[in-house]
Write a protein that holds these residues in place. Structure first.
Motif, PDB file in Angstrom:
ATOM      1  N   ARG A  12      49.959  24.554-126.963  1.00 22.79           N
ATOM      2  CA  ARG A  12      51.546  25.490-126.858  1.00 22.79           C
ATOM      3  C   ARG A  12      52.342  24.916-126.147  1.00 22.79           C
ATOM      4  NH1 ARG A  12      50.164  31.972-127.086  1.00 22.79           N
ATOM      5  NH2 ARG A  12      48.601  31.952-128.849  1.00 22.79           N
ATOM      6  N   CYS A  13      51.723  24.287-124.824  1.00 19.41           N
ATOM      7  CA  CYS A  13      52.520  23.596-123.783  1.00 19.41           C
ATOM      8  C   CYS A  13      52.031  22.315-123.752  1.00 19.41           C
ATOM      9  CB  CYS A  13      52.376  24.204-122.637  1.00 19.41           C
ATOM     10  SG  CYS A  13      52.580  26.031-122.646  1.00 19.41           S
ATOM     11  N   PRO A  14      52.783  21.118-124.428  1.00 21.56           N
ATOM     12  CA  PRO A  14      52.169  19.788-124.366  1.00 21.56           C
ATOM     13  C   PRO A  14      52.278  18.797-123.143  1.00 21.56           C
ATOM     14  CG  PRO A  14      53.635  20.312-126.723  1.00 21.56           C
ATOM     15  CD  PRO A  14      53.589  21.270-125.763  1.00 21.56           C
ATOM     16  N   GLY A  15      53.282  19.522-122.531  1.00 26.60           N
ATOM     17  CA  GLY A  15      53.593  18.813-121.025  1.00 26.60           C
ATOM     18  C   GLY A  15      52.673  19.647-120.105  1.00 26.60           C
ATOM     19  N   LEU A  16      52.030  20.245-120.215  1.00 22.74           N
ATOM     20  CA  LEU A  16      51.217  21.111-119.325  1.00 22.74           C
ATOM     21  C   LEU A  16      50.345  20.278-118.310  1.00 22.74           C
ATOM     22  CD1 LEU A  16      50.268  24.239-118.245  1.00 22.74           C
ATOM     23  CD2 LEU A  16      48.208  23.782-119.945  1.00 22.74           C
ATOM     24  N   ILE A  17      50.482  20.599-116.918  1.00 24.48           N
ATOM     25  CA  ILE A  17      50.027  20.125-115.962  1.00 24.48           C
ATOM     26  C   ILE A  17      48.805  20.634-115.509  1.00 24.48           C
ATOM     27  CG2 ILE A  17      50.202  18.835-113.605  1.00 24.48           C
ATOM     28  CD1 ILE A  17      52.976  18.522-113.997  1.00 24.48           C
ATOM     29  N   ILE A  18      47.626  20.130-115.525  1.00 26.91           N
ATOM     30  CA  ILE A  18      46.364  20.874-115.047  1.00 26.91           C
ATOM     31  C   ILE A  18      45.605  20.262-113.848  1.00 26.91           C
ATOM     32  CG2 ILE A  18      44.170  21.601-115.811  1.00 26.91           C
ATOM     33  CD1 ILE A  18      45.317  21.773-118.533  1.00 26.91           C
ATOM     34  N   LYS A  19      45.687  21.090-112.850  1.00 26.12           N
ATOM     35  CA  LYS A  19      45.011  20.602-111.514  1.00 26.12           C
ATOM     36  C   LYS A  19      43.557  20.843-111.591  1.00 26.12           C
ATOM     37  CE  LYS A  19      49.547  20.729-109.186  1.00 26.12           C
ATOM     38  NZ  LYS A  19      49.993  21.135-107.792  1.00 26.12           N
ATOM     39  N   PRO A  20      42.784  20.150-110.990  1.00 32.17           N
ATOM     40  CA  PRO A  20      41.395  20.347-110.562  1.00 32.17           C
ATOM     41  C   PRO A  20      41.229  21.525-109.825  1.00 32.17           C
ATOM     42  CG  PRO A  20      42.045  18.508-109.310  1.00 32.17           C
ATOM     43  CD  PRO A  20      43.223  18.780-110.238  1.00 32.17           C
ATOM     44  N   MET A  21      39.944  22.247-110.120  1.00 28.52           N
ATOM     45  CA  MET A  21      39.842  23.356-109.548  1.00 28.52           C
ATOM     46  C   MET A  21      39.207  23.110-108.040  1.00 28.52           C
ATOM     47  SD  MET A  21      36.557  26.200-110.267  1.00 28.52           S
ATOM     48  CE  MET A  21      36.250  27.478-109.076  1.00 28.52           C
ATOM     49  N   ARG A  22      39.685  23.666-106.892  1.00 31.17           N
ATOM     50  CA  ARG A  22      39.629  23.469-105.423  1.00 31.17           C
ATOM     51  C   ARG A  22      38.533  24.448-105.229  1.00 31.17           C
ATOM     52  NH1 ARG A  22      44.896  25.152-102.527  1.00 31.17           N
ATOM     53  NH2 ARG A  22      43.889  24.463-100.779  1.00 31.17           N
ATOM     54  N   VAL A  23      37.332  23.716-105.505  1.00 34.60           N
ATOM     55  CA  VAL A  23      35.984  24.358-105.104  1.00 34.60           C
ATOM     56  C   VAL A  23      35.585  24.717-103.821  1.00 34.60           C
ATOM     57  CG1 VAL A  23      33.243  24.032-105.617  1.00 34.60           C
ATOM     58  CG2 VAL A  23      34.784  23.111-107.307  1.00 34.60           C
ATOM     59  N   ASP A  24      35.954  24.047-102.833  1.00 34.33           N
ATOM     60  CA  ASP A  24      35.717  24.235-101.409  1.00 34.33           C
ATOM     61  C   ASP A  24      36.500  25.302-100.927  1.00 34.33           C
ATOM     62  OD1 ASP A  24      34.014  22.251-101.500  1.00 34.33           O
ATOM     63  OD2 ASP A  24      35.158  20.682-100.529  1.00 34.33           O
ATOM     64  N   ARG A  25      37.762  25.363-101.564  1.00 30.41           N
ATOM     65  CA  ARG A  25      38.522  26.548-101.116  1.00 30.41           C
ATOM     66  C   ARG A  25      38.264  27.953-102.073  1.00 30.41           C
ATOM     67  NH1 ARG A  25      40.600  29.728 -98.607  1.00 30.41           N
ATOM     68  NH2 ARG A  25      42.599  30.316 -98.196  1.00 30.41           N
ATOM     69  N   TYR A  26      37.806  27.787-103.028  1.00 30.80           N
ATOM     70  CA  TYR A  26      36.975  28.991-103.686  1.00 30.80           C
ATOM     71  C   TYR A  26      36.114  29.538-102.883  1.00 30.80           C
ATOM     72  CZ  TYR A  26      39.739  29.689-108.104  1.00 30.80           C
ATOM     73  OH  TYR A  26      40.933  29.892-108.966  1.00 30.80           O
ATOM     74  N   ARG A  27      35.319  28.681-102.744  1.00 32.46           N
ATOM     75  CA  ARG A  27      33.997  28.731-101.783  1.00 32.46           C
ATOM     76  C   ARG A  27      34.320  29.552-100.278  1.00 32.46           C
ATOM     77  NH1 ARG A  27      28.904  27.092-102.605  1.00 32.46           N
ATOM     78  NH2 ARG A  27      29.779  25.116-103.692  1.00 32.46           N
ATOM     79  N   GLU A  28      35.190  28.820 -99.808  1.00 32.20           N
ATOM     80  CA  GLU A  28      35.537  29.590 -98.387  1.00 32.20           C
ATOM     81  C   GLU A  28      36.152  30.872 -98.611  1.00 32.20           C
ATOM     82  OE1 GLU A  28      39.123  28.632 -95.321  1.00 32.20           O
ATOM     83  OE2 GLU A  28      38.451  27.279 -96.562  1.00 32.20           O
ATOM     84  N   ALA A  29      37.050  31.175 -99.483  1.00 31.70           N
ATOM     85  CA  ALA A  29      37.714  32.451 -99.761  1.00 31.70           C
ATOM     86  C   ALA A  29      36.624  33.487 -99.980  1.00 31.70           C
ATOM     87  CB  ALA A  29      38.626  32.350-100.978  1.00 31.70           C
ATOM     88  N   LYS A 250      25.078  28.178-104.766  1.00 31.01           N
ATOM     89  CA  LYS A 250      25.189  26.773-104.296  1.00 31.01           C
ATOM     90  C   LYS A 250      26.235  25.850-105.041  1.00 31.01           C
ATOM     91  CE  LYS A 250      20.943  27.110-101.786  1.00 31.01           C
ATOM     92  NZ  LYS A 250      21.683  27.462-100.763  1.00 31.01           N
ATOM     93  N   VAL A 251      26.271  25.797-106.614  1.00 29.70           N
ATOM     94  CA  VAL A 251      27.149  25.069-107.083  1.00 29.70           C
ATOM     95  C   VAL A 251      27.886  25.995-108.331  1.00 29.70           C
ATOM     96  CG1 VAL A 251      25.454  23.158-107.098  1.00 29.70           C
ATOM     97  CG2 VAL A 251      25.055  24.674-108.915  1.00 29.70           C
ATOM     98  N   LEU A 252      28.712  25.389-108.847  1.00 26.20           N
ATOM     99  CA  LEU A 252      29.718  26.164-109.712  1.00 26.20           C
ATOM    100  C   LEU A 252      28.807  25.816-111.044  1.00 26.20           C
ATOM    101  CD1 LEU A 252      33.199  24.925-109.333  1.00 26.20           C
ATOM    102  CD2 LEU A 252      32.412  27.280-109.150  1.00 26.20           C
ATOM    103  N   ALA A 253      28.832  27.290-112.022  1.00 28.13           N
ATOM    104  CA  ALA A 253      28.141  27.083-113.031  1.00 28.13           C
ATOM    105  C   ALA A 253      28.966  26.221-114.185  1.00 28.13           C
ATOM    106  CB  ALA A 253      27.830  28.590-113.658  1.00 28.13           C
ATOM    107  N   SER A 254      28.275  25.703-114.956  1.00 26.50           N
ATOM    108  CA  SER A 254      28.688  24.938-116.204  1.00 26.50           C
ATOM    109  C   SER A 254      29.422  25.777-116.971  1.00 26.50           C
ATOM    110  CB  SER A 254      27.652  23.981-116.593  1.00 26.50           C
ATOM    111  OG  SER A 254      28.446  23.065-117.661  1.00 26.50           O
ATOM    112  N   SER A 255      30.797  25.897-117.434  1.00 28.18           N
ATOM    113  CA  SER A 255      31.284  26.580-118.411  1.00 28.18           C
ATOM    114  C   SER A 255      32.548  26.036-118.736  1.00 28.18           C
ATOM    115  CB  SER A 255      31.629  28.013-117.829  1.00 28.18           C
ATOM    116  OG  SER A 255      32.295  28.096-116.821  1.00 28.18           O
ATOM    117  N   PRO A 256      33.226  26.292-119.839  1.00 31.44           N
ATOM    118  CA  PRO A 256      34.490  25.638-120.466  1.00 31.44           C
ATOM    119  C   PRO A 256      35.572  26.384-119.697  1.00 31.44           C
ATOM    120  CG  PRO A 256      33.291  26.686-122.305  1.00 31.44           C
ATOM    121  CD  PRO A 256      32.600  27.045-121.134  1.00 31.44           C
ATOM    122  N   SER A 257      36.594  25.371-119.122  1.00 33.30           N
ATOM    123  CA  SER A 257      37.448  25.858-118.264  1.00 33.30           C
ATOM    124  C   SER A 257      38.554  26.799-119.104  1.00 33.30           C
ATOM    125  CB  SER A 257      38.385  24.488-117.902  1.00 33.30           C
ATOM    126  OG  SER A 257      37.462  23.738-117.093  1.00 33.30           O
TER     127      SER A 257
END
Length: 262
Positions: A12-29, A250-257
């Motif tokens: 739907r959005c060919p120019g979509l910019i996808i940034k990587p997940m900030r795992v450390d920030r998620y863990r901290e929050a 301790k680690v993120l589960a593997s799942s489709p983004s």
């Protein structure tokens, strides 16, 4: 709020910019939120970086401040509530205030007498609210939820069931431009928005179970029909289990983004 796969987002959005997940920030929050919730003295189960179950039974039973509860009941969101659910609602509000003050985050909360009910109610409280449901309103809550939104039905099994149910619904109501009569009902008293209307691929539990028994049995296996009826009662073996305190994975589960799309 519904989820959309990244492949569909890119289409739907060919120019979509996808940034990587900030795992450390998620863990901290997530750890900060967990720490705040634990100060209330109730068992807290963390099932993901931003999902928590809280067993508040002991807190609402121990709360002796009933001065605001006329004759043991109060009025919240258009419905009269028993004392324990009213106290649960007030506790949730205190937790939300504490989270905003301590970590600057909002929280959406569902309050019910089981983990499944709380889980299915909380999305309707988004983006920043709390909702509570009485026992006699649970069947209407379950009926309003999409089949694919239930635990265990968000992947292949749910997709297959909804594809079969959509075919059955289309056969029962050839004019897909309008909702069949059984799909139109008054919004439950606890709801803050209208009940969802039927659309192919977005089948609600109530719409599925409103199919004639023969049509339902042709569309689904006996096990799937039994599961839907169990969910309609607000029952689920895993999500009716007791809250089990545990911390961050301790680690993120593997799942489709996935990306959240309104």
């Amino acid at each position: 709020m519904n989820s959309m796969g990244l492949a569909e987002c890119r289409r739907r959005c060919p120019g979509l910019i996808i940034k990587p997940m900030r795992v450390d920030r998620y863990r901290e929050a997530g750890q900060a939120v967990l720490s705040v919730l634990e100060t209330f003295g109730a068992p807290v189960e963390k099932t993901s970086y931003d999902d928590f179950y809280i067993e508040a039974t002991s807190l609402v039973q121990a709360d002796s401040d009933a001065s605001k509860l006329a004759e043991g009941k109060s009025h919240v969101l258009g419905t009269t509530l028993p004392i324990d659910l009213r106290r649960g609602y007030e506790l949730a509000e205190r937790m939300r205030v504490a989270l905003r003050a301590s970590v600057g985050l909002s929280a959406s909360v569902g309050i019910g007498r089981s983990k499944l009910v709380a889980r299915m109610l909380s999305p309707q409280a988004k983006p920043d609210g709390a909702l509570v449901v009485r026992e006699d309103d649970v069947p209407r809550l379950m009926a309003s939820c999409r089949v694919q939104s239930f635990p265990g039905l968000q992947a292949k099994r749910g997709h297959a069931m909804c594809a079969a149910l959509t075919t059955a619904l289309e056969a029962a109501a050839p004019d897909a431009s309008s909702a069949p009569s059984w799909a139109v009902s008054r919004a439950p008293s606890w709801a803050v928005s209208r009940a969802p209307s039927w659309a192919p691929g977005q089948v609600t539990l109530g719409q599925a179970l409103a199919l004639p028994e023969a049509a339902l049995r042709r569309a689904l296996s006996g096990a799937d029909v039994s599961l839907l009826r169990q969910l309609a009662r607000g029952e689920d073996a895993h999500h009716n289990a007791a809250v089990t305190p545990r911390g961050l994975p301790k680690v993120l589960a593997s799942s489709p983004s996935r990306a959240d799309c309104a």
